[in-house]
Enzyme design. Structure first.
Site, short mmCIF file in Angstrom:
data_model
loop_
_atom_site.label_atom_id
_atom_site.label_comp_id
_atom_site.label_asym_id
_atom_site.label_seq_id
_atom_site.Cartn_x
_atom_site.Cartn_y
_atom_site.Cartn_z
N SER A 139 32.48 15.88 28.77
CA SER A 139 33.11 16.41 28.50
C SER A 139 34.86 17.14 27.53
CB SER A 139 32.61 17.86 28.94
OG SER A 139 33.56 18.43 30.33
N ARG A 181 38.41 15.83 23.22
CA ARG A 181 40.05 16.02 23.38
C ARG A 181 40.88 14.67 24.02
NH1 ARG A 181 37.95 19.48 26.00
NH2 ARG A 181 38.30 19.58 27.70
N LYS A 194 41.31 11.76 36.79
CA LYS A 194 41.96 11.73 35.73
C LYS A 194 43.44 10.77 35.68
CE LYS A 194 39.85 15.78 33.50
NZ LYS A 194 40.57 17.23 33.00
N CYS A 223 62.84 31.49 31.33
CA CYS A 223 62.09 30.87 31.92
C CYS A 223 60.41 30.99 32.06
CB CYS A 223 61.77 30.73 33.32
SG CYS A 223 61.49 32.41 34.30
N CYS A 277 39.92 26.49 27.88
CA CYS A 277 39.26 26.35 27.10
C CYS A 277 37.87 25.37 27.22
CB CYS A 277 40.00 24.65 26.81
SG CYS A 277 41.27 24.71 26.31
N CYS A 302 64.23 39.31 36.01
CA CYS A 302 63.29 38.45 36.11
C CYS A 302 63.84 37.09 37.43
CB CYS A 302 63.86 37.23 35.22
SG CYS A 302 62.83 35.49 35.19
N CYS A 339 65.17 34.22 37.78
CA CYS A 339 65.55 32.49 36.95
C CYS A 339 67.31 34.29 36.14
CB CYS A 339 66.27 32.33 35.81
SG CYS A 339 65.48 33.18 34.39
N CYS A 342 24.18 33.51 31.41
CA CYS A 342 24.46 32.66 31.14
C CYS A 342 25.38 31.46 30.97
CB CYS A 342 26.09 32.96 31.19
SG CYS A 342 26.68 32.89 32.82
ZN LIG Z 1 63.09 34.20 34.10
#
Ligand SMILES: [Zn+2]
Length: 469
Positions: A85, A89, A102, A197, A214, A290, A293, A406
């Site tokens: 699968s 891509r 991989k 960041c 995905c 933050c 950073c 499902c």
């Molecule tokens: Zn930051």
């Protein structure tokens, strides 16, 4: 363009030491003759160390172009193995390498593409234990992952190590590209400013139920190809120091002035949109809030602690991924049936037992069990009582049991909880109505069960002819 390195290499004798082999001069000629790139740019690529996290839809094209361009050392990290699968891509992997790690498959392809470079595959996950050492040992990091936790981890490690992150994302028909913690400085000087960041852009992690990867949401190969290629291009710009990554001449010493004079952008792509490429101006980094950073003093004043060590951070809880307690899992056992039970009893008891498939309509159309009813989980999630009512109306009155199905058994378990609780509430209301002497409902309550492992398990354990995707 003549550079210092070029002058050093030029000499009357063909035996004189040259910085590239003859094969490399020939191989890289077309990019070396570009103004501003030159031999200097090529040598900077050759000396560079790049870390690519993820050898999937983004990592493959990124690695392909970086390897071809002559980036001297590339480490590629991925713990997964190649699956069929992936092949639509993830263009470095092949049919014959299905089942191979991989990272190894991608490294094999990159070495075939360019024998002049060093490619190191690491068949492991990036974690709080290894992120800082890995990121610190490279010049630039490419975030080619598709999971939120790893994105925070990469960004935090990069901030701690003073590295830039070329971050790509693709899902469905859209993608985005941004350089995180981007240096704004002149050559040879310490950066006097940095761009935001990942935590600056996304201070709070999205709720896990709002994240679609995905595998669940789908993605078009060309979109990952575009974003991965753009990541490679940005990386080449940073390493060779060309374009907006060139050494600036007019930078002020004030961070705000720099941000105003050289704003940073995020590129958004959506090939289905009338304007398929757009750039969004980024806000400056969140110096005061933050935790990654931000500035220590400002954070302290705001009562926040700066991240100084990845292993002390609880990324799992931050991303809302904490696993339920074992007690909770034990209680849930009653909610499940196996695919074998589904085959043995459910299908043979059509009068009272029904199968409801909660996948999106587009997946229901690809393949489904005979006689199953489609009730997409997204509809259930929006309004479970209404979905329950509609479901009751569409099933025979004699139905007492519903198996929810499902692709892998995740959404169907959530659907089982929603429908069971909506059903209990409905029963309570009926009891109240009865106590008010209203006529009781003639319908018996429905028992909802989740089919563990979903159609994947059905395909592997019951019917190998059922398509998986
Ligand atoms: Zn930051």
């Amino acid at each position: 363009m003549t550079t210092d390195e070029g002058e050093d290499a030029a000499g009357p004798s063909s035996l004189e030491q040259r910085p590239l082999s003859l094969g490399e001069y020939k191989r890289y000629g077309r990019q070396m003759i570009l103004p501003d790139f030159g031999l200097g740019g090529q040598l900077r690529l050759k000396q560079a160390k790049v870390l690519i996290v993820g050898a999937g839809g983004l990592g493959c094209p990124a690695l392909q172009y970086l390897a071809a361009a002559g980036v001297g050392h590339i480490t590629i990290v991925d713990a997964d193995v190649v699956e069929t699968s992936n092949l639509a891509r993830q263009i470095l992997h092949t049919d014959s390498r299905v089942g191979m790690p991989k990272a190894q498959s991608a490294a094999t392809a990159a070495r075939q593409l360019n024998p002049h470079i060093n490619v190191v595959p690491l068949c492991e996950s990036l974690s709080a234990d290894n992120a800082q050492a890995l990121v610190g040992a490279h010049d630039v990091v490419l975030d080619c992952t598709d999971n939120v936790l790893t994105r925070y981890l990469i960004s935090d490690a990069a901030v701690l190590c003073g590295k830039q992150v070329v971050s790509g994302a693709a899902q469905g028909f859209s993608g985005q590209l941004v350089v995180l913690h981007k240096k704004l400085s002149r050559e040879g000087r310490e950066p006097i400013a940095r761009g935001p960041c990942y935590r600056c852009l996304y201070p709070r992690a999205p709720r896990p139920e709002d994240v679609t990867d995905c595998e669940d949401g789908g993605v078009l190969g060309g979109v990952t190809g575009l974003v991965g290629t753009m990541q490679a291009l940005e990386t080449v710009k940073l390493l060779a120091r060309i374009g907006d990554a060139a050494d600036g001449d007019d930078f002020d010493t004030d961070e705000k002035n720099i941000s105003d004079a050289a704003p940073l952008y995020m590129t958004l792509i959506n090939p289905l949109d009338p304007v398929p490429y757009r750039s969004v101006k980024l806000r400056p980094r969140r110096a005061a809030t933050c935790r990654s950073c931000g500035d220590g003093d400002l954070l302290l004043a705001a009562g926040l602690s700066k991240i100084r060590d990845l292993q002390s951070e609880d990324y799992v809880s931050f991303c809302g991924l904490a696993k339920p307690s074992s007690g909770g899992q034990f209680e849930d056992q009653e909610a499940h049936i196996s695919v074998q039970t589904l085959q043995e009893s459910w299908q043979k008891d059509g009068a009272t037992h029904a199968i409801v498939d909660v996948r999106p309509p587009v997946e229901f159309e690809i393949a489904r069990l005979p006689g199953s009813h489609s009730v997409p989980y997204q509809n259930l999630r929006r309004n479970a009582p209404l979905a329950l009512e509609k479901l009751r109306d569409s099933l025979p009155e004699t139905t007492t049991h519903v198996a929810l199905l499902c692709r892998r058994g995740n959404d169907s378990l959530l659907a089982q909880r929603l429908l069971s609780s909506a059903s209990s509430e409905q029963e309570e209301r009926q009891d109240q109505q009865q106590s008010h002497k209203d006529p009781p409902s003639s319908r018996s309550p429905i028992v909802f069960k989740n089919v563990r492992g979903g159609l994947r398990a059905w395909s592997s354990d019951v019917d190998v002819a059922f398509p998986t995707y």
